[in-house]
Write a protein that holds these residues in place. Sequence first.
Motif, mmCIF file in Angstrom:
data_model
loop_
_atom_site.group_PDB
_atom_site.id
_atom_site.type_symbol
_atom_site.label_atom_id
_atom_site.label_comp_id
_atom_site.label_asym_id
_atom_site.label_seq_id
_atom_site.Cartn_x
_atom_site.Cartn_y
_atom_site.Cartn_z
ATOM 1 N N LEU A 165 0.824 -1.207 0.000
ATOM 2 C CA LEU A 165 0.000 0.000 0.000
ATOM 3 C C LEU A 165 0.860 1.260 0.000
ATOM 4 O O LEU A 165 0.582 2.219 -0.738
ATOM 5 N N ARG A 166 1.911 1.271 0.812
ATOM 6 C CA ARG A 166 2.786 2.449 0.844
ATOM 7 C C ARG A 166 3.463 2.653 -0.514
ATOM 8 O O ARG A 166 3.577 3.781 -1.008
ATOM 9 N N HIS A 167 3.920 1.560 -1.114
ATOM 10 C CA HIS A 167 4.547 1.650 -2.431
ATOM 11 C C HIS A 167 3.539 2.128 -3.477
ATOM 12 O O HIS A 167 3.840 2.976 -4.325
ATOM 13 N N PHE A 168 2.321 1.606 -3.412
ATOM 14 C CA PHE A 168 1.258 1.953 -4.355
ATOM 15 C C PHE A 168 0.949 3.447 -4.306
ATOM 16 O O PHE A 168 0.916 4.128 -5.345
ATOM 17 N N PHE A 169 0.732 3.978 -3.105
ATOM 18 C CA PHE A 169 0.387 5.395 -2.990
ATOM 19 C C PHE A 169 1.563 6.282 -3.400
ATOM 20 O O PHE A 169 1.369 7.345 -3.996
ATOM 21 N N GLY A 170 2.786 5.854 -3.093
ATOM 22 C CA GLY A 170 3.952 6.621 -3.520
ATOM 23 C C GLY A 170 4.091 6.654 -5.031
ATOM 24 O O GLY A 170 4.375 7.710 -5.623
ATOM 25 N N GLU A 171 3.890 5.504 -5.673
ATOM 26 C CA GLU A 171 4.005 5.437 -7.131
ATOM 27 C C GLU A 171 2.887 6.238 -7.801
ATOM 28 O O GLU A 171 3.117 6.941 -8.791
ATOM 29 N N MET A 172 1.672 6.141 -7.268
ATOM 30 C CA MET A 172 0.564 6.919 -7.831
ATOM 31 C C MET A 172 0.853 8.411 -7.760
ATOM 32 O O MET A 172 0.581 9.161 -8.707
ATOM 33 N N ASN A 173 1.397 8.857 -6.646
ATOM 34 C CA ASN A 173 1.701 10.279 -6.489
ATOM 35 C C ASN A 173 2.742 10.732 -7.517
ATOM 36 O O ASN A 173 2.619 11.804 -8.117
ATOM 37 N N THR A 174 3.770 9.895 -7.745
ATOM 38 C CA THR A 174 4.802 10.234 -8.727
ATOM 39 C C THR A 174 4.215 10.319 -10.137
ATOM 40 O O THR A 174 4.501 11.251 -10.899
ATOM 41 N N ILE A 175 3.384 9.348 -10.493
ATOM 42 C CA ILE A 175 2.750 9.346 -11.817
ATOM 43 C C ILE A 175 1.866 10.577 -11.981
ATOM 44 O O ILE A 175 1.859 11.239 -13.032
ATOM 45 N N TYR A 176 1.139 10.896 -10.941
ATOM 46 C CA TYR A 176 0.221 12.038 -10.973
ATOM 47 C C TYR A 176 0.983 13.342 -11.197
ATOM 48 O O TYR A 176 0.552 14.210 -11.962
ATOM 49 N N ARG A 177 2.134 13.500 -10.535
ATOM 50 C CA ARG A 177 2.938 14.717 -10.716
ATOM 51 C C ARG A 177 3.454 14.804 -12.154
ATOM 52 O O ARG A 177 3.478 15.883 -12.751
ATOM 53 N N GLU A 178 3.871 13.670 -12.697
ATOM 54 C CA GLU A 178 4.306 13.679 -14.096
ATOM 55 C C GLU A 178 3.150 14.049 -15.024
ATOM 56 O O GLU A 178 3.316 14.807 -15.984
ATOM 57 N N MET A 179 1.969 13.506 -14.736
ATOM 58 C CA MET A 179 0.803 13.785 -15.563
ATOM 59 C C MET A 179 0.460 15.271 -15.524
ATOM 60 O O MET A 179 0.129 15.881 -16.548
ATOM 61 N N ASP A 180 0.557 15.869 -14.338
ATOM 62 C CA ASP A 180 0.266 17.292 -14.191
ATOM 63 C C ASP A 180 1.233 18.124 -15.027
ATOM 64 O O ASP A 180 0.843 19.082 -15.702
ATOM 65 N N ARG A 181 2.524 17.753 -15.017
ATOM 66 C CA ARG A 181 3.517 18.493 -15.808
ATOM 67 C C ARG A 181 3.340 18.238 -17.305
ATOM 68 O O ARG A 181 3.530 19.133 -18.125
ATOM 69 N N TYR A 182 2.978 17.007 -17.645
ATOM 70 C CA TYR A 182 2.826 16.652 -19.059
ATOM 71 C C TYR A 182 1.655 17.390 -19.697
ATOM 72 O O TYR A 182 1.740 17.840 -20.842
ATOM 73 N N LEU A 183 0.553 17.525 -18.957
ATOM 74 C CA LEU A 183 -0.655 18.139 -19.510
ATOM 75 C C LEU A 183 -0.625 19.654 -19.356
ATOM 76 O O LEU A 183 -1.576 20.276 -18.886
ATOM 77 N N THR A 184 0.467 20.265 -19.735
ATOM 78 C CA THR A 184 0.585 21.718 -19.768
ATOM 79 C C THR A 184 1.000 22.113 -21.177
ATOM 80 O O THR A 184 1.663 21.342 -21.878
ATOM 81 N N PRO A 185 0.624 23.296 -21.628
ATOM 82 C CA PRO A 185 0.935 23.693 -23.006
ATOM 83 C C PRO A 185 2.420 23.625 -23.347
ATOM 84 O O PRO A 185 2.787 23.294 -24.474
ATOM 85 N N ARG A 186 3.285 23.912 -22.397
ATOM 86 C CA ARG A 186 4.716 23.922 -22.730
ATOM 87 C C ARG A 186 5.299 22.515 -22.834
ATOM 88 O O ARG A 186 6.376 22.328 -23.382
ATOM 89 N N ASN A 187 4.591 21.505 -22.296
ATOM 90 C CA ASN A 187 5.126 20.145 -22.305
ATOM 91 C C ASN A 187 4.343 19.180 -23.179
ATOM 92 O O ASN A 187 4.826 18.103 -23.496
ATOM 93 N N PHE A 188 3.105 19.538 -23.545
ATOM 94 C CA PHE A 188 2.223 18.561 -24.172
ATOM 95 C C PHE A 188 2.753 18.199 -25.556
ATOM 96 O O PHE A 188 2.717 19.000 -26.481
ATOM 97 N N GLN A 189 3.250 16.990 -25.671
ATOM 98 C CA GLN A 189 3.875 16.524 -26.897
ATOM 99 C C GLN A 189 3.896 15.000 -26.875
ATOM 100 O O GLN A 189 3.776 14.379 -25.825
#
Length: 510
Positions: free
Chosen positions: A147-171
């Motif tokens: 569970l600790r690993h799962f929530f940590g990995e989800m948080n990391t993926i989510y941060r990447e998704m937030d950065r990816y879905l911005t106009p300067r990064n979306f590619q």
Amino acid sequence: MPKVAVSSLTKITARMRGLSRLRYRSFPSEYDVLVIGAGLGGLATAVLLARMGYRILVLEKNEFVGGYASQVTYDGIGFDFGAQDITILGKEGMRIVRRLGIQDQLQPLHPHAVSIYPEHHFVWDSGSTKATRDYLLKHFPDESDALRHFFGEMNTIYREMDRYLTPRNFQPKLRAFPRLARYREFTAERFLREFFSDDILISLLSSYCLFYQGLPMQTLSALHFIGLLQSYFDTGAFYAKGGVGSLSQSMHRSLENLGVRFELNTPVNGIMIAMGRVSGASFDDGHSVGSNAVVSNIDPRVLRPLVPKPQDALIQTDPQPRVNHLSRCQLFAVLDNDALELPFVTFYATTYDKAEEYQAFVRGKPASMRIFCPPGGTRTLSIAIPAGFDTWQNALNDGKLAYDEKKEAMKARILELLWCAYLQLKGKVRVLGLVTPVDLSNLSGNLGGSLYGADAIPEQTGLRRTAIASLLPGLFLTGQWVAPGGSATLVLRGAALTAAAVDGYLRKMR
């Protein structure tokens, strides 16, 4: 029980008074951007472009704006029939909400999850990572490390998704986003089984997305699943004061103040092209309007026939298999004043503790429902079930039942599930109406009436949607059918991406 005809669903409280109802009035010779379709994505894109100083014309085939971010009225009471609550995906999502000017209308909610098993009921506050993690650690101690690993990995993926879905990064290149690249092809089930072996724990986590996507876990994109789940944990859920339809009205007022022109009851019958670029749109009576760019907020499959041949081949329509689990049956009711105080948002799913029954659960046959009780005012209740649910499918396939009888069968089943979850409500709920995919199709004109467009979300949604910039120069797409995806959360993120792409295109034309 009052009967409400399907035709009465056109009485939308989001109807904008004071807008011109005249079709095909004379237009200025040219706009910078035409926005076709005044749904949530079209309105948001128009607001962002208008704030950049562009001249905008919004064209809408219906007599109201907002699309599924609107309301239906029963006995004078308004109900959101599309989006009801909103999650905000990441810091960039919060910035977009502020740019749209709707932040003051959003009120935090406290969602609860209820899952009923033969031997135990799980009830927890799903509004934060810590609360959910602590609850699951308490009930599944053998899975504590996972569970600790799962929530940590989800948080990391989510941060990447937030950065990816911005106009300067979306590619399309994902080299800078290793987690997105790794899990891009994963299904939600495969992602969960990377961490857990306990079927009950997997089914509990699966129940979050069964309502939203209606897709079995072995076909739902892991990235879509993570984005929805983590956004609840990270920023929580929000209710729009006055209903989600009020967000459409707010953006309409902003556009009027910015000098943007609207034409309702104005379907487009063709996209004009000159010198290989989009040059405007035409109408049934032969009139046309010129523009340097067109933003389409309609299904690409509907858009494609509007483009002349051979350029129509440049309009991408997702070739992947479609599923229709996303259609929704939705029951609207009023609670007695002395009825149980419900949390504002409740997720409810009936699941089982046997492996073979769990497999049936994740393959799209759950008894799953979502209960929404908005704060303040009349105590209303909205209950929704994916239309892939067995009762509705069986009713549809029963040739002996008339349509109204099929609706009554579905209504009875929804209430049966409600009593299972909250027996205290029995006898204290006055049902006003039930909306089915057929009703939504009649109301919206969208193929099939699904809340996300008929069969419009492919089985794998993660970062593989139709591109926002078409291969036809000057034609752009926004809304639930295209990248980054459906749901109010991703539609607003997508509107910012589309607006940035249009801005870049128009700057190059100068």
